[in-house]
Design an enzyme around this catalytic site. Structure first.
Site, mmCIF file in Angstrom:
data_model
loop_
_atom_site.group_PDB
_atom_site.id
_atom_site.type_symbol
_atom_site.label_atom_id
_atom_site.label_comp_id
_atom_site.label_asym_id
_atom_site.label_seq_id
_atom_site.Cartn_x
_atom_site.Cartn_y
_atom_site.Cartn_z
ATOM 1 N N ASP A 91 0.906 -1.245 -0.034
ATOM 2 C CA ASP A 91 0.170 -0.076 -0.040
ATOM 3 C C ASP A 91 1.104 1.102 0.130
ATOM 4 O OD1 ASP A 91 0.679 0.285 2.720
ATOM 5 O OD2 ASP A 91 -1.046 -0.128 3.419
ATOM 6 N N ASP A 266 -7.627 -7.863 1.447
ATOM 7 C CA ASP A 266 -6.413 -8.144 2.439
ATOM 8 C C ASP A 266 -7.001 -7.263 3.841
ATOM 9 O OD1 ASP A 266 -5.062 -5.270 3.650
ATOM 10 O OD2 ASP A 266 -6.012 -5.019 1.887
ATOM 11 N N CYS A 304 -10.575 -29.432 9.150
ATOM 12 C CA CYS A 304 -9.233 -28.887 8.865
ATOM 13 C C CYS A 304 -8.185 -29.797 8.686
ATOM 14 C CB CYS A 304 -9.080 -27.666 9.832
ATOM 15 S SG CYS A 304 -7.445 -26.800 9.268
ATOM 16 N N CYS A 306 -4.935 -28.682 8.545
ATOM 17 C CA CYS A 306 -3.499 -27.852 8.681
ATOM 18 C C CYS A 306 -2.776 -28.741 9.959
ATOM 19 C CB CYS A 306 -3.859 -26.483 9.331
ATOM 20 S SG CYS A 306 -4.508 -26.323 10.759
ATOM 21 N N CYS A 309 -4.301 -28.549 13.519
ATOM 22 C CA CYS A 309 -5.478 -29.201 13.862
ATOM 23 C C CYS A 309 -5.090 -30.743 13.672
ATOM 24 C CB CYS A 309 -6.557 -29.173 12.723
ATOM 25 S SG CYS A 309 -7.499 -27.542 12.962
ATOM 26 N N HIS A 335 -3.286 -21.565 12.238
ATOM 27 C CA HIS A 335 -4.703 -22.252 11.568
ATOM 28 C C HIS A 335 -5.617 -21.238 10.942
ATOM 29 C CE1 HIS A 335 -8.221 -24.148 12.056
ATOM 30 N NE2 HIS A 335 -8.972 -23.112 12.459
#
Length: 374
Positions: A91, A266, A304, A306, A309, A335
């Site tokens: 930005d 974002d 999940c 990931c 998890c 996560h």
């Protein structure tokens, strides 16, 4: 041309597409994790690679102050500095100038401000902000704009519009002298006044920006005004260019944005909330500081995959937050970003198979509740 549309939803402005940035392809709609000072808080570049994010955001204001352009130039840009080899958006730093420090003064060709760190004086002009981002080496640069607060008066909004449009033309002229493979996005302002928004959009659409961003939303205005503004401008956006809704990233807001043609998002919310003990799941939000999770041996999210998890229980993560272990930040953040990556993949898939309406309704209900119960 940096954008290629792929699939369009027949019932809304929602679509899928591909951003093409210096040979890298990023599927849209896309969520960008925020790495303000050159790092996504509590994670490293290896984590970002493992999560599979191909586009992240850096903050020009903060990187300009620390480590500074001399350091970044010495390292050959931010990507080399942080050992990250995918796409980067920065930005302009204008929002931080206005929000972090009350000691700023507008000039015709820029803004004077004092650092929030040590009070040292600085000046941002449209051209200087482009030059800073050239040193940073971002694939997408943002113009310097004037973002008024959500409760700004009509006079203040009109002033911000005139300033934003003047600065946009100055930035484009400077960028075109040496594009260096970097793309420049313009920023639409106008508060929640639809006439001013459309006026701003018309001015920016007439300039040779690579993409268009919507700024100044989700800055304190009532939610109905947020939705009304998005809906009001969606039909007038240039569908040949990517549309970026700046600083917005809750599940309901992403859904509203995509329904109105937004391709890029974002937000610090997934990472900030993770550090404060709130995690996102396929069933809704969980507050890890609540006593009811003390004895839970289940993973955060049964759906999940990931690494958090797969290995850890809610009860353990609650303990880490309760005793303020730093590991709580990294595990919860990993996560939440894994959730966002999967959520955006499923969102794109729903558009591709013509089921965006069902997807929208399901997730809107889940994330309008304060917390799930098991």
């Amino acid at each position: 041309m940096i954008f290629r549309e792929k699939t369009r939803d027949p019932h809304s402005q929602a679509r899928t597409g591909t951003l093409i940035l210096n040979g890298m392809e990023i599927e849209t709609p896309v969520f960008m994790p925020v790495g303000t000072r050159g790092a996504v808080k509590s994670l490293d570049s290896g984590d970002i690679d493992e999560l599979g994010f191909d586009l992240i955001l850096g903050n020009t204001y903060h990187l300009y102050l620390r480590p500074g352009t001399e350091v970044l130039e010495r390292f050959g840009g931010l990507k080399n500095f942080i050992s990250y080899n995918r796409a980067l958006l920065t930005d302009s730093g204008g929002f931080q100038v206005f929000s972090l420090n009350s000691l700023f003064k507008f000039e015709k060709d820029g803004v004077q401000f004092r650092s929030h760190i040590d009070g040292s004086p600085h000046t941002f002009t449209p051209e200087k902000v482009i030059d800073i981002q050239r040193v940073i080496g971002s694939d997408i640069m943002m113009v310097l704009d004037d973002c008024p607060p959500g409760d700004a008066s009509p006079i203040r909004i009109r002033e911000s519009l005139e300033r934003t449009h003047r600065w946009a033309e100055m930035a484009v002229n400077h960028w075109q002298k040496r594009t260096n493979g970097q793309h420049l996005f313009g920023i639409v302002q106008g508060g929640t006044n639809l006439d001013l928004r459309l006026e701003s959009l018309g001015v920016l659409n007439s300039l040779p920006f690579s993409g268009i961003a919507i700024g100044g939303l989700s800055v304190g205005e009532p939610r109905p005004d947020f939705i009304r503004t998005l809906e009001g401008i969606s039909r007038f956006t240039d569908r040949n260019r990517p549309l970026y809704l700046m600083g917005v990233g809750t599940v309901p807001d992403i859904l509203e944005g995509v329904r109105n043609g937004v391709d890029m998002f974002d937000c610090v919310l997934p990472t900030r909330n993770a550090r404060n003990g709130q995690v996102f799941t396929s069933k809704g939000k969980i507050n890890l500081r609540n006593e009811k999770w003390k004895f839970s041996d289940e993973p955060l999210d049964l759906e999940c995959k990931c690494k958090v998890c797969k290995r850890y229980s809610i009860g353990y993560l609650r303990h880490l937050h309760h005793v303020k272990e730093l590991t709580a930040f990294s595990l919860s953040t990993f996560h939440n970003l894994s959730f966002m990556k999967k959520f955006m993949f499923e969102l794109r898939s729903s558009i591709q198979v013509g089921k965006f309406d069902e997807f929208f309704s399901k997730w809107k209900i889940l994330y309008e509740r304060p917390e799930i119960s098991r």
